[in-house]
Design a protein around this motif. Structure first.
Motif, PDB file in Angstrom:
ATOM      1  N   LEU A   1       0.824  -1.171   0.021  1.00 17.56           N
ATOM      2  CA  LEU A   1      -0.019   0.119   0.064  1.00 17.56           C
ATOM      3  C   LEU A   1       0.834   1.476   0.121  1.00 17.56           C
ATOM      4  CD1 LEU A   1      -3.053  -0.825   2.428  1.00 17.56           C
ATOM      5  CD2 LEU A   1      -2.577  -1.267   0.117  1.00 17.56           C
TER       6      LEU A   1
ATOM      7  N   PHE B   1      -2.549   3.400  -8.082  1.00 18.84           N
ATOM      8  CA  PHE B   1      -3.695   4.549  -8.100  1.00 18.84           C
ATOM      9  C   PHE B   1      -4.193   4.670  -6.498  1.00 18.84           C
ATOM     10  CE2 PHE B   1      -3.487   3.158 -12.337  1.00 18.84           C
ATOM     11  CZ  PHE B   1      -3.884   4.277 -13.084  1.00 18.84           C
TER      12      PHE B   1
ATOM     13  N   ARG C   1      -4.205   9.027   0.053  1.00 19.78           N
ATOM     14  CA  ARG C   1      -4.533   9.574   1.150  1.00 19.78           C
ATOM     15  C   ARG C   1      -4.722  10.994   1.100  1.00 19.78           C
ATOM     16  NH1 ARG C   1      -5.185   8.146   6.262  1.00 19.78           N
ATOM     17  NH2 ARG C   1      -5.618   6.093   5.663  1.00 19.78           N
TER      18      ARG C   1
ATOM     19  N   TYR D   1     -13.104   6.487 -11.954  1.00 21.01           N
ATOM     20  CA  TYR D   1     -12.981   6.893 -10.508  1.00 21.01           C
ATOM     21  C   TYR D   1     -12.321   8.265 -10.326  1.00 21.01           C
ATOM     22  CZ  TYR D   1     -13.120   2.128  -9.059  1.00 21.01           C
ATOM     23  OH  TYR D   1     -13.712   0.836  -8.712  1.00 21.01           O
TER      24      TYR D   1
ATOM     25  N   LYS E   1     -14.111  10.518  -7.830  1.00 19.44           N
ATOM     26  CA  LYS E   1     -13.752  10.175  -6.455  1.00 19.44           C
ATOM     27  C   LYS E   1     -12.289  10.765  -6.087  1.00 19.44           C
ATOM     28  CE  LYS E   1     -14.660   5.863  -4.542  1.00 19.44           C
ATOM     29  NZ  LYS E   1     -14.700   4.404  -4.584  1.00 19.44           N
TER      30      LYS E   1
HETATM   31  N1  CMC Z   1      -8.015   1.387  -6.971  1.00 13.85           N
HETATM   32  C1  CMC Z   1      -9.467   1.155  -6.432  1.00 13.85           C
HETATM   33  N2  CMC Z   1     -10.130   1.870  -5.737  1.00 13.85           N
HETATM   34  C2  CMC Z   1      -9.332   2.607  -4.885  1.00 13.85           C
HETATM   35  C3  CMC Z   1      -7.934   2.628  -4.945  1.00 13.85           C
HETATM   36  C4  CMC Z   1      -7.256   2.034  -5.812  1.00 13.85           C
HETATM   37  N3  CMC Z   1      -5.884   2.089  -6.096  1.00 13.85           N
HETATM   38  N4  CMC Z   1      -7.566   3.167  -4.098  1.00 13.85           N
HETATM   39  C5  CMC Z   1      -8.616   4.007  -3.114  1.00 13.85           C
HETATM   40  N5  CMC Z   1      -9.663   3.378  -3.684  1.00 13.85           N
HETATM   41  C6  CMC Z   1     -11.151   3.591  -3.503  1.00 13.85           C
HETATM   42  C7  CMC Z   1     -11.329   2.679  -2.262  1.00 13.85           C
HETATM   43  O1  CMC Z   1     -11.951   1.411  -2.719  1.00 13.85           O
HETATM   44  C8  CMC Z   1     -12.150   3.475  -1.222  1.00 13.85           C
HETATM   45  O2  CMC Z   1     -13.310   3.365  -1.807  1.00 13.85           O
HETATM   46  P1  CMC Z   1     -14.903   3.585  -1.032  1.00 13.85           P
HETATM   47  O3  CMC Z   1     -14.808   4.892  -0.501  1.00 13.85           O
HETATM   48  O4  CMC Z   1     -16.019   3.249  -2.146  1.00 13.85           O
HETATM   49  O5  CMC Z   1     -14.817   2.352  -0.310  1.00 13.85           O
HETATM   50  C9  CMC Z   1     -11.849   4.855  -1.341  1.00 13.85           C
HETATM   51  O6  CMC Z   1     -11.004   4.894  -2.813  1.00 13.85           O
HETATM   52  C10 CMC Z   1     -11.025   5.409  -0.300  1.00 13.85           C
HETATM   53  O7  CMC Z   1      -9.830   4.394  -0.392  1.00 13.85           O
HETATM   54  P2  CMC Z   1      -8.932   3.932   1.071  1.00 13.85           P
HETATM   55  O8  CMC Z   1      -8.249   2.664   0.699  1.00 13.85           O
HETATM   56  O9  CMC Z   1      -9.746   3.922   2.167  1.00 13.85           O
HETATM   57  O10 CMC Z   1      -7.851   5.198   0.847  1.00 13.85           O
HETATM   58  P3  CMC Z   1      -6.711   5.313   1.915  1.00 13.85           P
HETATM   59  O11 CMC Z   1      -6.398   6.755   1.988  1.00 13.85           O
HETATM   60  O12 CMC Z   1      -7.113   4.749   3.046  1.00 13.85           O
HETATM   61  O13 CMC Z   1      -5.591   4.523   1.157  1.00 13.85           O
HETATM   62  C11 CMC Z   1      -3.906   3.932  -0.591  1.00 13.85           C
HETATM   63  C12 CMC Z   1      -4.604   5.292   0.178  1.00 13.85           C
HETATM   64  C13 CMC Z   1      -2.742   4.652  -1.160  1.00 13.85           C
HETATM   65  C14 CMC Z   1      -3.469   3.162   0.523  1.00 13.85           C
HETATM   66  C15 CMC Z   1      -5.108   3.510  -1.611  1.00 13.85           C
HETATM   67  O14 CMC Z   1      -5.269   4.252  -2.502  1.00 13.85           O
HETATM   68  C16 CMC Z   1      -4.326   2.227  -2.228  1.00 13.85           C
HETATM   69  O15 CMC Z   1      -4.502   1.083  -1.693  1.00 13.85           O
HETATM   70  N6  CMC Z   1      -3.856   2.473  -3.314  1.00 13.85           N
HETATM   71  C17 CMC Z   1      -3.187   1.166  -4.081  1.00 13.85           C
HETATM   72  C18 CMC Z   1      -1.714   0.842  -3.536  1.00 13.85           C
HETATM   73  C19 CMC Z   1      -0.829   2.251  -4.065  1.00 13.85           C
HETATM   74  O16 CMC Z   1      -0.863   2.582  -5.069  1.00 13.85           O
HETATM   75  N7  CMC Z   1      -0.005   2.623  -2.973  1.00 13.85           N
HETATM   76  C20 CMC Z   1       0.927   3.662  -3.397  1.00 13.85           C
HETATM   77  C21 CMC Z   1       0.597   4.926  -2.400  1.00 13.85           C
HETATM   78  S1  CMC Z   1       1.387   6.305  -3.073  1.00 13.85           S
HETATM   79  C22 CMC Z   1       3.079   6.173  -2.846  1.00 13.85           C
HETATM   80  C23 CMC Z   1       3.452   5.916  -1.447  1.00 13.85           C
HETATM   81  O17 CMC Z   1       3.053   6.262  -0.560  1.00 13.85           O
HETATM   82  O18 CMC Z   1       4.317   4.873  -1.355  1.00 13.85           O
END
Ligand code: CMC
Length: 390
Positions: A233, A271, A274, A317, A320
């Motif tokens: 993540l 993609f 936070r 998305y 969103k």
């Molecule tokens: N694909 C599809 N949907 C997504 C994605 C994604 N990559 N990321 C977030 N969402 C949706 C998620 O399903 C949720 O939808 P709903 O509100 O309908 O339930 C909403 O967006 C919020 O997602 P979240 O997982 O609660 O968001 P978060 O702030 O806790 O997590 C994140 C942030 C980066 C962990 C997450 O976007 C993710 O898992 N992305 C994929 C992994 C990734 O690419 N990570 C690298 C981050 S950037 C570089 C770094 O920091 O290392």
């Protein structure tokens, strides 16, 4: 033996609003860097990342993060000389890395190598501003050497000694691949290192600060940061994102992949973020590099597949606030340069060490141990049940 008895009624906490995953929590004041998630801005010490990507170098950006100002030529020369003087690592570290199984993920091996560096440093536990600053210089230099050695050993090759005539990024690439990079590779990879050097209160940065706030040593803090960055993540997403791209045949396949993820509510690696609800500026720079470098290296299909995924995800998305992040295009660039995917996240660590050290040192000046609380929602007012009555 009589013991104090619990008398009276326990006071239980009232429910409070929780920002899950510490969303919205502010850990501290900082002058180091800022992320404006709405506008898609990233700033180091007042300079927009596009300015630095265009004009700076990794060493200069690291100086900026550590000292809060751009160096004069003399200051930069001295700083670079200091890093060069620390590049070599003790033989015991290499011996330890030789014992790590080749199947171990390089990020786990990096934790081991940096942990061993700490074991060998007699100043590790001094914990003064002077010692932590000097260890920061060592770690910024030596993270590259340890990562380079891991890259070689896992391929059954001998580590390559650092070359003091090369710039930091070029030397890191040389120690990893055994070949001096050409001008294009050196420039593009140096910009990638600038882009990854710091990023607000991200998970690994917070981890390093959290560990060091107990007055534990700098090496332990950085080992913790590597462990955090390894996760898919966080920094581990770059390797995962490329793994997906390599499985897809063409753009139609990419469209099918995204539709399947949407239908099954699967996350698409590379993609979302936070903080960013707009396009990540780092992904803008890396996306352009991806297009140019993959084309030059005869891998243009990789970029086209990635771009199709981007278009499909934004169409579904974008409203969103889900856009490509730094980890989506970086892997295509590294892969096109011939770097193996398992070594992608170590590149992130070799760069992010600058931000980790800068922020640990900044917080250390006015240290207070991090100690948040959790909302207790478990059972209440139970009476101990003897074993034969359970
Ligand atoms: N694909 C599809 N949907 C997504 C994605 C994604 N990559 N990321 C977030 N969402 C949706 C998620 O399903 C949720 O939808 P709903 O509100 O309908 O339930 C909403 O967006 C919020 O997602 P979240 O997982 O609660 O968001 P978060 O702030 O806790 O997590 C994140 C942030 C980066 C962990 C997450 O976007 C993710 O898992 N992305 C994929 C992994 C990734 O690419 N990570 C690298 C981050 S950037 C570089 C770094 O920091 O290392």
């Amino acid at each position: 033996m009589s013991q104090p008895k619990y008398v009276g009624k326990m006071e239980w906490p009232v429910a409070v609003q929780i920002g899950k995953g510490l969303e919205g929590a502010i850990t501290s004041e900082t002058e180091i860097g800022y992320v404006d998630g709405e506008k898609g801005w990233l700033v180091y010490r007042g300079y927009n990342i596009f300015e630095l990507a265009e004009n700076s170098t990794f060493e200069e950006t690291t100086y900026l993060l550590l000292y809060g100002k751009l160096p004069t030529q003399k200051e930069l020369d001295e700083f670079k000389q200091k890093l060069v003087s620390y590049r070599e690592i003790p033989g015991e570290v290499i011996d330890t890395l030789r014992k790590v199984p080749k199947t171990t993920h390089p990020m786990a091996a990096l934790e081991t190598g940096i942990g061993m560096l700490g074991c060998l440093d007699p100043d590790a536990d001094k914990c003064t501003m002077e010692s932590e600053t000097e260890i920061s210089f060592k770690l910024i230099a030596q993270m590259a050497t340890v990562a380079g050695a891991i890259g070689r050993l896992r391929q059954g090759k001998e580590p390559v000694d650092p070359d003091p005539t090369l710039e930091h990024t070029a030397n890191y690439l040389y120690m990893t691949t055994g070949k001096k990079p050409d001008e294009l590779m050196e420039k593009v990879m140096d910009v990638a290192m600038i882009l990854h050097a710091d990023h607000g209160m991200n998970n690994s940065t917070f981890t390093t600060m959290c560990i060091h706030s107990t007055l534990s040593d700098m090496y332990s803090a950085i080992v913790g940061g590597i462990g955090s960055l390894k996760g898919p993540l966080h920094g581990g997403a770059n390797e995962q994102a490329l793994a997906v791209l390599l499985k897809l045949k063409d753009e139609e396949d990419a469209t099918r992949y995204v539709k399947d993820c949407i239908a099954n509510k699967k996350k698409i690696m590379g993609f979302g973020h936070r903080v960013y609800k707009a396009y990540d500026p780092r992904a803008k720079v890396l996306g352009k590099f991806s297009q140019d470098v993959t084309e030059k290296k005869g891998m243009g299909h990789l970029y086209r597949i990635a771009k199709r995924i981007e278009d499909e995800v934004i169409a579904a998305y974008g409203e969103k606030g889900i856009f490509p992040n730094v980890d989506f295009y970086s892997g295509t660039v590294y892969y096109a340069f011939g770097i193996e995917p398992a070594m992608f996240t170590p590149i992130f660590a070799v760069s992010r060490i600058s931000g980790w050290c800068a922020r640990v040192l900044e917080y250390f000046r006015d240290n207070r141990i991090f100690r948040p609380r959790a909302m207790y929602v478990g059972p209440r007012d139970l009476t101990y049940v003897p074993m034969d009555k359970r």
